[in-house]
Design a protein around this motif. Structure first.
Motif, PDB file in Angstrom:
ATOM      1  N   UNK A 259       7.759   6.672   6.892  1.00 20.34           N
ATOM      2  CA  UNK A 259       6.344   6.818   7.242  1.00 20.34           C
ATOM      3  C   UNK A 259       5.471   6.607   6.006  1.00 20.34           C
ATOM      4  N   UNK A 260       5.873   7.149   4.865  1.00 27.40           N
ATOM      5  CA  UNK A 260       5.073   6.956   3.650  1.00 27.40           C
ATOM      6  C   UNK A 260       5.016   5.483   3.248  1.00 27.40           C
ATOM      7  N   UNK A 261       6.146   4.789   3.324  1.00 31.33           N
ATOM      8  CA  UNK A 261       6.146   3.367   2.999  1.00 31.33           C
ATOM      9  C   UNK A 261       5.236   2.596   3.946  1.00 31.33           C
ATOM     10  N   UNK A 262       5.304   2.931   5.223  1.00 29.23           N
ATOM     11  CA  UNK A 262       4.446   2.245   6.184  1.00 29.23           C
ATOM     12  C   UNK A 262       2.985   2.680   6.057  1.00 29.23           C
ATOM     13  N   UNK A 263       2.758   3.857   5.514  1.00 29.45           N
ATOM     14  CA  UNK A 263       1.373   4.257   5.246  1.00 29.45           C
ATOM     15  C   UNK A 263       0.767   3.336   4.189  1.00 29.45           C
ATOM     16  N   UNK A 264       1.561   2.964   3.199  1.00 26.99           N
ATOM     17  CA  UNK A 264       1.094   1.998   2.209  1.00 26.99           C
ATOM     18  C   UNK A 264       0.809   0.655   2.871  1.00 26.99           C
ATOM     19  N   UNK A 265       1.703   0.228   3.752  1.00 25.64           N
ATOM     20  CA  UNK A 265       1.503  -1.048   4.456  1.00 25.64           C
ATOM     21  C   UNK A 265       0.253  -0.986   5.323  1.00 25.64           C
ATOM     22  N   UNK A 266       0.067   0.141   6.023  1.00 23.13           N
ATOM     23  CA  UNK A 266      -1.116   0.282   6.875  1.00 23.13           C
ATOM     24  C   UNK A 266      -2.390   0.168   6.051  1.00 23.13           C
ATOM     25  N   UNK A 267      -2.413   0.815   4.880  1.00 20.00           N
ATOM     26  CA  UNK A 267      -3.599   0.761   4.044  1.00 20.00           C
ATOM     27  C   UNK A 267      -3.877  -0.634   3.514  1.00 20.00           C
ATOM     28  N   UNK A 268      -2.836  -1.329   3.055  1.00 19.25           N
ATOM     29  CA  UNK A 268      -3.012  -2.681   2.520  1.00 19.25           C
ATOM     30  C   UNK A 268      -3.421  -3.638   3.638  1.00 19.25           C
ATOM     31  N   UNK A 269      -2.787  -3.511   4.796  1.00 20.41           N
ATOM     32  CA  UNK A 269      -3.122  -4.369   5.948  1.00 20.41           C
ATOM     33  C   UNK A 269      -4.589  -4.212   6.332  1.00 20.41           C
ATOM     34  N   UNK A 270      -5.045  -2.968   6.440  1.00 21.32           N
ATOM     35  CA  UNK A 270      -6.426  -2.732   6.844  1.00 21.32           C
ATOM     36  C   UNK A 270      -7.410  -3.224   5.786  1.00 21.32           C
ATOM     37  N   UNK A 271      -7.063  -3.049   4.520  1.00 20.43           N
ATOM     38  CA  UNK A 271      -7.934  -3.547   3.456  1.00 20.43           C
ATOM     39  C   UNK A 271      -8.037  -5.067   3.514  1.00 20.43           C
ATOM     40  N   UNK A 272      -6.912  -5.739   3.733  1.00 22.97           N
ATOM     41  CA  UNK A 272      -6.922  -7.204   3.839  1.00 22.97           C
ATOM     42  C   UNK A 272      -7.755  -7.647   5.040  1.00 22.97           C
ATOM     43  N   UNK A 273      -7.613  -6.929   6.158  1.00 26.28           N
ATOM     44  CA  UNK A 273      -8.420  -7.254   7.345  1.00 26.28           C
ATOM     45  C   UNK A 273      -9.903  -7.132   7.029  1.00 26.28           C
ATOM     46  N   UNK A 274     -10.296  -6.052   6.369  1.00 19.38           N
ATOM     47  CA  UNK A 274     -11.714  -5.812   6.093  1.00 19.38           C
ATOM     48  C   UNK A 274     -12.293  -6.883   5.174  1.00 19.38           C
ATOM     49  N   UNK A 275     -11.556  -7.254   4.137  1.00 21.11           N
ATOM     50  CA  UNK A 275     -12.054  -8.278   3.227  1.00 21.11           C
ATOM     51  C   UNK A 275     -12.157  -9.627   3.920  1.00 21.11           C
TER      52      UNK A 275
END
Length: 329
Positions: A259-275
């Motif tokens: 879950x922690x590893x995927x939390x990092x992925x979730x954060x990076x994915x959402x940041x990439x989407x926003x940019x």
């Protein structure tokens, strides 16, 4: 040809009004002579969501952006997943659709839209965990979902548009490569996942929670499902433990690490989407009042970096490789 009286709220733009009227005429669900009221709903980002009221009936109408590929969305899979969840009693049923555009009309869920603050005020971690466990145990024929594929899509379109975000996250992208290799190699549990668990995609009505916005739903890693909610609700360590314990009282170190590893992925994915999304959508839409694309990207990236800081990546990778028989995520 319209055979009913149309009343449109001022916040509904003209193009959305025209398209809504065309679809309602085509679907033929409004009785002649009825008064139809159209109002804008919050949320949506790349889509426009409208509330359609006629007599005693109310529906939600989703008008979809034509650039589905850019957003990583399969319109047919979205509708299939929502109907699959509706069969389980976890989502509103789709009653009409327009393909291939993906516009659809669904039942309207009256209730309270959940927020991060409301999660805590109403003590919703256990009900949300219970709802997700029920959904994840189900199945959908829509598609297989991968947050890694989405992340790559958002980066590529952003780079193509000259956003230039990738050079700012070189270290994070190196971590993504290693985390992806782990999940695509190890037998981490999968299930029917919503995959876009901002708290606002839960509607509370009485003692029940319904899910909306199935754009990213499909068969996916359950660890990402739980991480997506933990990230978007900004759960701290104690809240995350309570949430995971409510989902699986016997969860172990390997599950927590995934879950922690995927939390990092979730954060990076959402940041990439926003940019990627900001240059296109910032002038026309924002999911919530006071919300900004840059603020959303910064918050998600900070959460990802928090997971990866101080050498914890190696620790999480080591623990996550052990997938206990019977583990739920």
């Amino acid at each position: 040809m319209t055979q009913y009286v149309l009343e449109v709220e001022p916040d509904v733009d003209e193009s959305s009004r025209r398209l809504a009227e065309e679809l309602l005429d085509e679907w033929g669900i409004i009785p002649a002579g009825e008064t139809v009221r159209i109002a804008r709903l919050s949320g949506g980002a790349s889509n426009v969501n409208l509330r359609i009221s006629a007599g005693e009936s109310t529906w939600a109408l989703r008008l979809c952006d034509p650039l589905g590929e850019r957003w990583g969305v399969d319109r047919a899979a979205t509708i299939q997943a929502q109907n699959d969840a509706a069969e389980m009693g976890l989502a509103p049923r789709v009653v009409a659709q327009k393909m291939p555009a993906g516009h659809f009309l669904s039942e309207f869920v009256e209730g309270t839209t959940v927020t991060s603050e409301y999660v805590r005020e109403a003590d919703l971690l256990e009900p949300i965990a219970r709802t997700l466990r029920e959904l994840n145990a189900g199945s959908t024929t829509g598609r297989v979902f991968s947050p890694f594929r989405d992340l790559g899509t958002f980066l590529e379109f952003g780079d193509g548009d000259g956003v230039g975000f990738a050079p700012q996250i070189t270290d994070e992208l190196a971590a993504v490569t290693r985390i992806r290799a782990l999940f695509e190699t190890r037998p981490a549990p999968r299930g029917f996942c919503h995959s876009d668990l901002v708290p606002q995609n839960f509607i509370r009505h009485g003692d029940t929670l319904s899910l909306v916005d199935f754009d990213y739903a499909g068969t996916g890693w359950v660890a990402f499902e739980l991480a997506s909610f933990s990230c978007q609700a900004q759960l701290d360590a104690e809240e995350t433990h309570a949430f995971l314990s409510a989902y699986d009282p016997d969860y172990d170190e390997g599950q927590a690490a995934r879950v922690e590893l995927m939390r990092a992925i979730a954060g990076i994915r959402e940041a990439c989407w926003a940019y990627m999304a900001e240059p296109i959508l910032s002038g026309s839409t924002a999911p919530l009042d006071g919300w900004t694309y840059q603020g959303y990207a910064a918050n998600n990236l900070a959460q990802a970096r928090g997971v990866l800081a101080d050498g914890r990546l190696e620790q999480y990778l080591s623990a996550a490789r052990h997938v206990r028989p019977g583990a739920l995520f």
